[in-house]
Design a protein around this motif. Structure first.
Motif, mmCIF file in Angstrom:
data_model
loop_
_atom_site.group_PDB
_atom_site.id
_atom_site.type_symbol
_atom_site.label_atom_id
_atom_site.label_comp_id
_atom_site.label_asym_id
_atom_site.label_seq_id
_atom_site.Cartn_x
_atom_site.Cartn_y
_atom_site.Cartn_z
ATOM 1 N N LEU A 170 -9.345 2.943 -13.410
ATOM 2 C CA LEU A 170 -8.241 2.106 -13.883
ATOM 3 C C LEU A 170 -8.643 0.638 -13.826
ATOM 4 O O LEU A 170 -9.285 0.201 -12.859
ATOM 5 N N ASP A 171 -8.254 -0.123 -14.834
ATOM 6 C CA ASP A 171 -8.572 -1.557 -14.848
ATOM 7 C C ASP A 171 -7.887 -2.302 -13.714
ATOM 8 O O ASP A 171 -8.349 -3.375 -13.303
ATOM 9 N N SER A 172 -6.793 -1.764 -13.197
ATOM 10 C CA SER A 172 -6.057 -2.442 -12.123
ATOM 11 C C SER A 172 -6.756 -2.329 -10.775
ATOM 12 O O SER A 172 -6.419 -3.049 -9.836
ATOM 13 N N TRP A 173 -7.728 -1.421 -10.663
ATOM 14 C CA TRP A 173 -8.503 -1.319 -9.425
ATOM 15 C C TRP A 173 -9.493 -2.478 -9.384
ATOM 16 O O TRP A 173 -10.289 -2.665 -10.301
ATOM 17 N N GLU A 174 -9.480 -3.234 -8.305
ATOM 18 C CA GLU A 174 -10.202 -4.506 -8.255
ATOM 19 C C GLU A 174 -11.631 -4.403 -7.748
ATOM 20 O O GLU A 174 -12.360 -5.390 -7.788
ATOM 21 N N PHE A 175 -12.053 -3.244 -7.247
ATOM 22 C CA PHE A 175 -13.389 -3.182 -6.640
ATOM 23 C C PHE A 175 -14.487 -3.210 -7.707
ATOM 24 O O PHE A 175 -14.265 -2.851 -8.857
ATOM 25 N N ARG A 196 -18.333 -4.178 1.531
ATOM 26 C CA ARG A 196 -16.987 -4.302 0.972
ATOM 27 C C ARG A 196 -16.217 -3.004 1.172
ATOM 28 O O ARG A 196 -16.750 -1.911 0.939
ATOM 29 N N VAL A 197 -14.966 -3.145 1.605
ATOM 30 C CA VAL A 197 -14.086 -1.990 1.825
ATOM 31 C C VAL A 197 -12.804 -2.234 1.043
ATOM 32 O O VAL A 197 -12.188 -3.298 1.154
ATOM 33 N N TYR A 198 -12.392 -1.218 0.273
ATOM 34 C CA TYR A 198 -11.223 -1.357 -0.597
ATOM 35 C C TYR A 198 -10.277 -0.189 -0.356
ATOM 36 O O TYR A 198 -10.638 0.975 -0.570
ATOM 37 N N LEU A 199 -9.075 -0.487 0.119
ATOM 38 C CA LEU A 199 -8.076 0.552 0.382
ATOM 39 C C LEU A 199 -7.538 1.102 -0.932
ATOM 40 O O LEU A 199 -6.877 0.401 -1.693
ATOM 41 N N LEU A 200 -7.826 2.378 -1.187
ATOM 42 C CA LEU A 200 -7.346 3.060 -2.388
ATOM 43 C C LEU A 200 -7.270 4.546 -2.073
ATOM 44 O O LEU A 200 -8.118 5.086 -1.352
ATOM 45 N N GLY A 201 -6.255 5.224 -2.581
ATOM 46 C CA GLY A 201 -6.141 6.654 -2.351
ATOM 47 C C GLY A 201 -7.126 7.440 -3.196
ATOM 48 O O GLY A 201 -7.579 6.978 -4.244
ATOM 49 N N MET A 219 -19.921 -4.757 -9.045
ATOM 50 C CA MET A 219 -18.502 -4.425 -8.987
ATOM 51 C C MET A 219 -18.216 -3.265 -9.941
ATOM 52 O O MET A 219 -18.855 -3.132 -10.985
ATOM 53 N N GLY A 220 -17.240 -2.460 -9.587
ATOM 54 C CA GLY A 220 -16.940 -1.275 -10.377
ATOM 55 C C GLY A 220 -16.580 -1.564 -11.813
ATOM 56 O O GLY A 220 -16.832 -0.743 -12.708
ATOM 57 N N ARG A 221 -15.984 -2.713 -12.076
ATOM 58 C CA ARG A 221 -15.579 -3.037 -13.449
ATOM 59 C C ARG A 221 -16.759 -3.427 -14.336
ATOM 60 O O ARG A 221 -16.604 -3.574 -15.549
ATOM 61 N N GLU A 222 -17.965 -3.609 -13.730
ATOM 62 C CA GLU A 222 -19.158 -3.954 -14.501
ATOM 63 C C GLU A 222 -19.834 -2.671 -14.972
ATOM 64 O O GLU A 222 -20.057 -1.747 -14.191
ATOM 65 N N SER A 223 -20.189 -2.629 -16.250
ATOM 66 C CA SER A 223 -20.713 -1.387 -16.842
ATOM 67 C C SER A 223 -22.047 -0.958 -16.231
ATOM 68 O O SER A 223 -22.379 0.230 -16.234
ATOM 69 N N ASN A 224 -22.827 -1.907 -15.695
ATOM 70 C CA ASN A 224 -24.124 -1.558 -15.106
ATOM 71 C C ASN A 224 -24.042 -1.321 -13.605
ATOM 72 O O ASN A 224 -25.053 -1.202 -12.921
ATOM 73 N N SER A 225 -22.837 -1.238 -13.076
ATOM 74 C CA SER A 225 -22.657 -1.049 -11.636
ATOM 75 C C SER A 225 -22.737 0.423 -11.267
ATOM 76 O O SER A 225 -22.335 1.303 -12.037
ATOM 77 N N THR A 226 -23.231 0.682 -10.046
ATOM 78 C CA THR A 226 -23.259 2.046 -9.516
ATOM 79 C C THR A 226 -21.856 2.621 -9.409
ATOM 80 O O THR A 226 -21.657 3.836 -9.525
ATOM 81 N N TYR A 227 -20.883 1.741 -9.203
ATOM 82 C CA TYR A 227 -19.508 2.195 -8.974
ATOM 83 C C TYR A 227 -18.669 2.232 -10.252
ATOM 84 O O TYR A 227 -17.474 2.526 -10.189
ATOM 85 N N HIS A 228 -19.296 1.955 -11.386
ATOM 86 C CA HIS A 228 -18.527 1.932 -12.633
ATOM 87 C C HIS A 228 -17.949 3.308 -12.978
ATOM 88 O O HIS A 228 -16.869 3.412 -13.561
ATOM 89 N N GLN A 229 -18.643 4.359 -12.561
ATOM 90 C CA GLN A 229 -18.190 5.716 -12.876
ATOM 91 C C GLN A 229 -16.881 6.080 -12.178
ATOM 92 O O GLN A 229 -16.173 7.001 -12.602
ATOM 93 N N ILE A 230 -16.550 5.372 -11.095
ATOM 94 C CA ILE A 230 -15.297 5.675 -10.394
ATOM 95 C C ILE A 230 -14.256 4.568 -10.598
ATOM 96 O O ILE A 230 -13.204 4.583 -9.956
ATOM 97 N N HIS A 231 -14.553 3.646 -11.496
ATOM 98 C CA HIS A 231 -13.577 2.595 -11.801
ATOM 99 C C HIS A 231 -12.692 3.104 -12.940
ATOM 100 O O HIS A 231 -12.813 2.697 -14.090
ATOM 101 N N PRO A 241 -17.684 5.559 -0.972
ATOM 102 C CA PRO A 241 -18.188 4.183 -0.791
ATOM 103 C C PRO A 241 -17.081 3.155 -0.558
ATOM 104 O O PRO A 241 -17.325 2.118 0.065
ATOM 105 N N LEU A 242 -15.876 3.410 -1.051
ATOM 106 C CA LEU A 242 -14.781 2.473 -0.822
ATOM 107 C C LEU A 242 -14.446 2.382 0.661
ATOM 108 O O LEU A 242 -14.009 1.332 1.146
ATOM 109 N N ALA A 243 -14.671 3.486 1.386
ATOM 110 C CA ALA A 243 -14.366 3.517 2.820
ATOM 111 C C ALA A 243 -15.560 3.113 3.665
ATOM 112 O O ALA A 243 -15.418 2.346 4.629
ATOM 113 N N TYR A 244 -16.739 3.616 3.316
ATOM 114 C CA TYR A 244 -17.905 3.413 4.170
ATOM 115 C C TYR A 244 -18.736 2.198 3.773
ATOM 116 O O TYR A 244 -19.740 1.908 4.413
#
Length: 734
Positions: free
Chosen positions: A729-734, A570-575, A715-727, A704-707
């Motif tokens: 804002l709630d508006s970020w969908e990854f 999964r790739v998600y365009l975000l600054g 998914m980042g919005r899930e508390s047990n996800s590896t990517y939760h630490q970089i989620h 990880p959003l790029a590579y």
């Protein structure tokens, strides 16, 4: 933003004092410097990091991502020479096609949808070529800031903000127009400011070379997307400022200013125009085979396309009553007037026969044109010898549908979709209807009584009683109307979609003409292409249920965009939020610095020359970058077309350059508060390192959003996800 001669002399005098904070070094021959090796070391270090980050696993994922489905397909069409329509100028797509062709791709991948595997199709040249162009945005920023400020630290900071921005990285790694557009915009800016450094060498070889390079890069920008006009406007304002300064030099005659004006007109107006028109000539010459873009263009345009049904078609040249005709709408992607036995559904106007537009050739597109008060002879009956009775501009006519024998009709009932318009139906039996079947035929730009010609004349049909014009609304009917185009009668007589032309025209006694003999030349096709592109751009509206974004969301990094939503990669365009939110803070710092600068100037504060020169240099440099940002951002608030997050990235280029300059200035100001040279160096390197470290850390976090993000890590919005630490804002969908 122009600088007076006195101020320039002050800067020269203050050079030695300023060098205590920011060292001057050499970039190209002709510039005096103290540490060439340091400059080149920084430059090549930035270049290597840019190449490493951009090309790392560039062919992952191994499937079509986001808009690659469009631009990869268009590249294939160039290779196969198949005509298509797109709302953007051709250069970007031509370059993508050339990249594929030169690296062995034969244009056979279907590019049907995102997620489609590349399999054994060698598309690496297309993706790699776009990535290569996107990589050069970073060094272009480095050079542009250097030429504006002569500060190596500012150049490194500006380039690093672009280097470590995840969003810029992602956007420049795929088969898209964006990396190509950003390449030309960044190159235009770098060339413009390089030319600015040669103002003391007017009309030298280097002066002409950099002025010409600026013009070439401007041509590239506008030839990829029309938003390239914004950088053209920036260079135009810059040029006006230069000419104004030259005009104010009383030591030079007025003819000297005229000479400068002519040079700039040649390189920045005429040269880009010649390149732009030449690219369209190549585009229209290469795409010479019929394709799915034919229907967007006029009947005459289509006669130039190999394999199109109209290329070798013959039709009666003039229109006679009793002729069997088809009517094609002049709207972008205009379809044919069409009818069939089906009736309008209950509750959608009178329950009479449907009249629609249909994009394909069909027997239900054929009509007989008749006088309003007389039935013509049947020209298909071999025993009948029909006389020619020409249709003329201003005649009252009826249109009878050949298959159903019903007339085109309008009345005081609302159209099924566009309720403010009147309904158009098929009415009557065996060609006999009522007075509401009568229309007045108008030839646009024609003389009263002029004989109507097939193909070349644009026609309007004015309903005699309802005082409205036969038009197409651009809306589709519901499923009961087979989702064909809605036809209505518009009381607004100037409706641009109410223009039609006769395409097929059969009448046995009128001499046939070959449509290819009327094929338009390059100039006509060039003009029509632009009309169609501009109409197409204006018509880009969000589809039902489609997510779009608003300009206010972009600078704050409010929401990103999925490039690949497939679970394996999964790739998600975000600054990079540290950089994007830092840009907002530093832009505010720029505004405060600007206000302080003008306040001190107005109050006549006396300060050391080196501080004044540094502030003036900073204000001048950041003002140009702020203007570039504003020109590439604020116009989107006025656009009615559909907008996406990626539209902000040209403005983001300028925002990062501005941030690099103002951050360098603030660091230098902090250093100036310290008297000890040793402590000053520590403060400088500490603050400088913190800015770079924060940017690099944001890159590390969001890489990880790029590579590629794997589904098993959640998914980042899930508390047990590896990517939760970089989620964050709630508006970020990854």
């Amino acid at each position: 933003m122009g600088e007076s001669k006195v101020k320039k002399e002050e800067k020269v005098e203050a050079k030695d004092e300023k060098s205590e904070i920011v060292e001057e070094i050499e970039i190209l021959s002709g510039i005096d410097g103290k540490n060439t090796n340091l400059w080149w070391g920084a430059f090549w270090g930035i270049m290597l990091l840019a190449f490493a980050t951009r090309f790392y696993e560039v062919m992952e994922p191994v499937w079509v991502c986001w808009d690659e489905t469009h631009f990869g397909k268009m590249g294939s069409w160039y290779i196969n020479r198949t005509f298509f329509f797109d709302v953007h100028p051709p250069l970007g797509k031509m370059m993508i096609g050339a990249m594929g062709y030169l690296t062995g791709y034969n244009g056979t991948h279907p590019w049907n949808k995102p997620g489609e595997l590349f399999e054994d199709h060698p598309v690496w040249g297309m993706r790699g070529g776009c990535t290569l162009l996107g990589t050069f945005i970073v060094p272009f920023a480095f050079i542009a800031v250097w030429d504006l400020t002569r500060s190596l630290s500012a150049s490194i900071l500006a380039a690093s903000l672009l280097l470590f921005d995840i969003g810029m990285l992602i956007l420049n790694r795929y088969i898209l127009l964006d990396p190509i557009l950003l390449f030309f915009i960044a190159a235009s800016v770098a060339a413009m400011f390089r030319f600015r450094t040669l103002e003391n060498e007017p009309f030298s070889t280097r002066w002409w070379v950099w002025l010409s390079i600026t013009g070439v890069m401007l041509a590239g920008s506008i030839s990829v997307k029309f938003v390239g006009l914004f950088v053209v406007l920036l260079v135009g304002i810059f040029t006006i400022g230069q000419l104004w300064d030259i005009l104010g030099d009383m030591n030079k005659p007025l003819s000297y200013t005229c000479k400068h004006f002519m040079a700039r007109a040649l390189c920045l107006i005429l040269l880009p125009m010649v390149i732009y028109i030449s690219l369209f000539y190549v585009h229209l010459s290469v795409l010479n085979k019929t394709g799915n873009g034919d229907g967007f263009f006029s009947s005459l345009f289509q006669t130039t396309l190999e394999g199109n049904k109209l290329q070798n078609a013959t039709v009666a040249g003039e229109l006679s009553y009793g002729a069997h005709i088809t009517l094609k709408n002049h709207k972008t992607a205009g379809a044919y007037l069409h009818s069939h036995h089906a009736l309008y559904a209950e509750g959608f106007g009178a329950k009479q026969q449907q009249v629609t537009t249909y994009a394909h050739k069909d027997d239900n597109n054929v009509f007989i044109i008749k006088r309003w008060n007389k039935e013509p002879l049947n020209i298909t009956d071999p025993s009948v010898d029909p006389e020619i009775d020409y249709v003329r501009n201003g005649d009252l006519v009826r249109l009878e549908h050949v298959i159903t024998r019903r007339n085109i009709h309008s009345h005081n009932q609302p159209a099924p979709v566009m309720k403010r318009l009147f309904q158009i139906t098929g009415y009557g039996e065996n060609g006999t209807g009522d007075a509401n079947d009568v229309f007045r035929l108008e030839v646009i730009g024609g003389k009263e009584g002029e004989v109507v010609k097939a193909v070349v004349h644009k026609l309007k049909f004015h309903h005699y009683f309802m005082k409205c014009v036969l038009t197409t609304t651009g809306k589709n009917l519901p499923k009961w109307g087979f989702e064909q185009g809605e036809v209505a009668c518009n009381p607004t007589l100037r409706d641009p979609n109410s223009l039609w032309n006769v395409e097929d025209n059969y009448f046995p006694k009128i001499e046939n003409i070959t449509l290819a003999d009327m094929a338009p030349g390059f100039v006509s096709k060039f003009i029509e292409s632009h009309k169609v592109m501009l109409q197409g751009n204006a018509g880009l509206k969000p589809k039902e249920g489609e997510w779009t974004s608003k300009p206010w969301e972009w600078p704050v990094n409010y929401k990103g965009q999925w490039f690949s939503a497939i679970e394996e990669h999964r790739v998600y365009l975000l600054g990079n939020p540290i950089i994007w939110w830092g840009n907002i803070v530093l832009m505010a710092a720029f505004i405060l610095t600007l206000m302080l600068y003008y306040f001190r100037s107005q109050r006549g504060y006396v300060e050391p020359v080196n501080k004044v020169v540094m502030r003036e240099t900073t204000v001048s440099a950041t003002s140009w970058m702020f203007l570039g940002w504003a020109l590439h951002y604020f116009p989107f608030y006025t656009m009615g077309r559909v907008l996406y997050f990626h539209h902000y990235f040209p403005a983001h280029f300028f925002a990062c350059c501005l941030s690099g300059i103002i951050a360098d200035y603030l660091i230098a100001e902090a250093c100036s508060l310290v008297t000890s040279r040793g402590v000053k160096n520590v403060v400088f390197h500490t603050l400088f390192g913190l800015v770079l470290a924060a940017s690099a850390y944001g890159f590390y976090l969001f890489a990880p959003l790029a590579y590629g993000m794997e589904a098993k890590q959640g998914m980042g919005r899930e508390s047990n996800s590896t990517y939760h630490q970089i989620h964050w804002l709630d508006s970020w969908e990854f």
